[in-house]
Every structure is written in structure tokens, then in C-alpha cells.
Design a protein around this motif. Sequence first.
Motif, mmCIF file in Angstrom:
data_model
loop_
_atom_site.group_PDB
_atom_site.id
_atom_site.type_symbol
_atom_site.label_atom_id
_atom_site.label_comp_id
_atom_site.label_asym_id
_atom_site.label_seq_id
_atom_site.Cartn_x
_atom_site.Cartn_y
_atom_site.Cartn_z
ATOM 1 N N GLU A 1 0.835 -1.203 0.000
ATOM 2 C CA GLU A 1 0.000 0.000 0.000
ATOM 3 C C GLU A 1 0.864 1.246 0.000
ATOM 4 N N GLU A 2 1.987 1.200 0.754
ATOM 5 C CA GLU A 2 2.908 2.324 0.758
ATOM 6 C C GLU A 2 3.453 2.575 -0.634
ATOM 7 N N LEU A 3 3.825 1.492 -1.321
ATOM 8 C CA LEU A 3 4.405 1.624 -2.654
ATOM 9 C C LEU A 3 3.399 2.168 -3.645
ATOM 10 N N VAL A 4 2.136 1.724 -3.525
ATOM 11 C CA VAL A 4 1.096 2.196 -4.423
ATOM 12 C C VAL A 4 0.878 3.691 -4.246
ATOM 13 N N GLU A 5 0.980 4.160 -2.989
ATOM 14 C CA GLU A 5 0.721 5.559 -2.708
ATOM 15 C C GLU A 5 1.870 6.459 -3.136
ATOM 16 N N ALA A 6 3.061 5.914 -3.356
ATOM 17 C CA ALA A 6 4.201 6.732 -3.736
ATOM 18 C C ALA A 6 4.059 7.169 -5.181
ATOM 19 N N CYS A 7 4.618 8.360 -5.492
ATOM 20 C CA CYS A 7 4.565 8.893 -6.849
ATOM 21 C C CYS A 7 5.870 8.570 -7.562
ATOM 22 N N SER A 8 5.772 7.921 -8.692
ATOM 23 C CA SER A 8 6.951 7.547 -9.463
ATOM 24 C C SER A 8 6.777 7.995 -10.910
ATOM 25 N N CYS A 9 7.777 8.689 -11.441
ATOM 26 C CA CYS A 9 7.700 9.222 -12.797
ATOM 27 C C CYS A 9 8.948 8.847 -13.582
ATOM 28 N N ALA A 10 8.768 8.426 -14.807
ATOM 29 C CA ALA A 10 9.899 8.151 -15.688
ATOM 30 C C ALA A 10 10.443 9.472 -16.221
ATOM 31 N N PRO A 11 11.765 9.630 -16.289
ATOM 32 C CA PRO A 11 12.330 10.880 -16.805
ATOM 33 C C PRO A 11 12.011 11.063 -18.282
ATOM 34 N N VAL A 12 11.727 12.300 -18.679
ATOM 35 C CA VAL A 12 11.440 12.600 -20.077
ATOM 36 C C VAL A 12 12.198 13.852 -20.503
ATOM 37 N N HIS A 13 12.543 13.905 -21.768
ATOM 38 C CA HIS A 13 13.147 15.097 -22.352
ATOM 39 C C HIS A 13 12.085 16.201 -22.381
ATOM 40 N N PRO A 14 12.467 17.488 -22.220
ATOM 41 C CA PRO A 14 11.471 18.571 -22.248
ATOM 42 C C PRO A 14 10.587 18.559 -23.487
ATOM 43 N N GLN A 15 11.143 18.168 -24.629
ATOM 44 C CA GLN A 15 10.338 18.099 -25.849
ATOM 45 C C GLN A 15 9.250 17.037 -25.725
ATOM 46 N N GLN A 16 9.582 15.896 -25.144
ATOM 47 C CA GLN A 16 8.571 14.860 -24.928
ATOM 48 C C GLN A 16 7.454 15.376 -24.028
ATOM 49 N N ALA A 17 7.845 16.068 -22.954
ATOM 50 C CA ALA A 17 6.858 16.617 -22.027
ATOM 51 C C ALA A 17 5.942 17.603 -22.747
ATOM 52 N N PHE A 18 6.526 18.432 -23.600
ATOM 53 C CA PHE A 18 5.745 19.404 -24.373
ATOM 54 C C PHE A 18 4.748 18.680 -25.285
ATOM 55 N N CYS A 19 5.226 17.690 -26.015
ATOM 56 C CA CYS A 19 4.372 16.988 -26.977
ATOM 57 C C CYS A 19 3.279 16.173 -26.288
ATOM 58 N N ASN A 20 3.560 15.646 -25.106
ATOM 59 C CA ASN A 20 2.584 14.831 -24.380
ATOM 60 C C ASN A 20 1.510 15.664 -23.684
ATOM 61 N N ALA A 21 1.806 16.943 -23.443
ATOM 62 C CA ALA A 21 0.895 17.798 -22.676
ATOM 63 C C ALA A 21 -0.233 18.341 -23.545
ATOM 64 N N ASP A 22 -1.392 18.567 -22.919
ATOM 65 C CA ASP A 22 -2.491 19.273 -23.578
ATOM 66 C C ASP A 22 -2.259 20.777 -23.556
ATOM 67 N N VAL A 23 -1.673 21.230 -22.450
ATOM 68 C CA VAL A 23 -1.500 22.663 -22.209
ATOM 69 C C VAL A 23 -0.069 22.935 -21.755
ATOM 70 N N VAL A 24 0.539 23.975 -22.304
ATOM 71 C CA VAL A 24 1.858 24.440 -21.860
ATOM 72 C C VAL A 24 1.807 25.963 -21.780
ATOM 73 N N ILE A 25 2.029 26.501 -20.581
ATOM 74 C CA ILE A 25 1.932 27.947 -20.390
ATOM 75 C C ILE A 25 3.106 28.480 -19.564
ATOM 76 N N ARG A 26 3.321 29.768 -19.705
ATOM 77 C CA ARG A 26 4.198 30.509 -18.795
ATOM 78 C C ARG A 26 3.277 31.337 -17.910
ATOM 79 N N ALA A 27 3.444 31.247 -16.593
ATOM 80 C CA ALA A 27 2.474 31.899 -15.709
ATOM 81 C C ALA A 27 3.071 32.180 -14.336
ATOM 82 N N LYS A 28 2.402 33.081 -13.625
ATOM 83 C CA LYS A 28 2.670 33.329 -12.214
ATOM 84 C C LYS A 28 1.526 32.746 -11.398
#
Length: 220
Positions: free
Chosen positions: A21-48
Motif C-alpha cells: 500500500e505504501e508503494l502504491v501511494e508513492a509517486c513515481s515518474c519516468a524521466p522525459v526530455h522537455p520536448q517529450q513533455a511538451f508533446c505529451n501535454a495538452d496545455v503548456v503555459i508561462r504563468a505566475k
Amino acid sequence: MPFSVNGILCTLALLVLWRAEELVEACSCAPVHPQQAFCNADVVIRAKVVGEREVDSGNDIYGNPIKRIQYEVKQIKMFKGPTQDIESVFTAPVSAVCGVTLDATGKKEYLISGKAEASGSMHVTLCDYIMPWDSLSTTQKKSLSQRYQMGCDCKIVRCPSLPCEISAPEECLWTDLMIEKQVHGRQANHYACVKRADGSCSWYRGVAPPKKEFLDAEDP
């Protein structure tokens, strides 16, 4: 014997389930290149981020309220997404379930990528690409406007161990983690994987967006 075999087995089973249960609750993310993150996202903004509050977002299967953090944002620029400005960014309340913590004083600008939700809002997790704007390289900032989008038909492949090679012409080999032992290495900070005129893809580094007839690029 003071303890039965069945009792010991039951105790071990409970420990295993508790640990699972502890392991399930932990957040784990595979590393991605910024371009991959951009292409995978629906929205990309610069904001405060100018405000923060906890809100209810319905109930889980047991009837318990689901809490989320709602960040009120002032959008500076939209790089990818809907026509209307993003006004709210939602995330989980704690990092264990991939919640994101942002400075809500309005003093820091962020690059925020994530999934589109209802009109004027988006949802983000620790697996999305969210960085202080000032920490981005000049190349990354320029690539957000056009170059990353030009490479969304390409595939960036992470090099797990040496030697490694691409398996298709539309792939670019990402070696930052293997060679530099970090996600934010030279390729992540200064290169984009762009499709060439012959349909293959290659790493590109430059200030101006690549031309349509682009065929060759400096190797990273």
C-alpha cells in the motif's frame, strides 16, 4: 510454541500488504526530455501563481471527499492549449500522490505543462514538466514557441546502457542520464529532436527555428 505457523504467516501477509500500500501511494515518474513533455501535454503555459486554496473535487468510491489544491494563475503566454487563458491549475494535495507545490506569492514565473480540464483550467502532477522560468536555458525558451512542436512526430528514446542505438529513422537517442547522470543534461537543455526533409529525425541545436529543408544538424 508461543506462536503458531499460521499466526506468523498472517503477520507476514499483513506486513506485505502494508508495504504494498505504501508503494502504491508513492509517486513515481519516468524521466522525459522537455520536448517529450511538451508533446505529451495538452496545455503548456508561462504563468505566475497568485493564489492557492484546497477544494473538494467530488467523492471517492467510499464516499469520502476528494481534495485537490487549486492554484490561481496569471497566464503570461500560451505555448500550447486552448484559445482561452488558463486561470486555475489543479493538483493533488500531497506529493505522495504526485501533487505539485508551487510558490503562490506571485513572485516567481513558471513553465507549467499538464492536462486540460474544464474551461480555463488544467491539472498537473509531479510527472508533468513544471520548472521555474528562470531555470530554463535560452534554447528551451525558444524551442517552446516552435521547435518542440516541429518534433512531435519524432520519438526520443532514452539510452538505458552503453552501447545503445536507435531502431528507426524517426528516433533520436537521449543519452543525458547515461553519460551525464542527470535529467537536465546537455541534450535536454540545448537540443530538440526535429524531423528532417527526408522524414528522419535528428538532434538540432540553434537559435533560429530550423528551415523546412533542414537535413543535417550538429550531433550532441
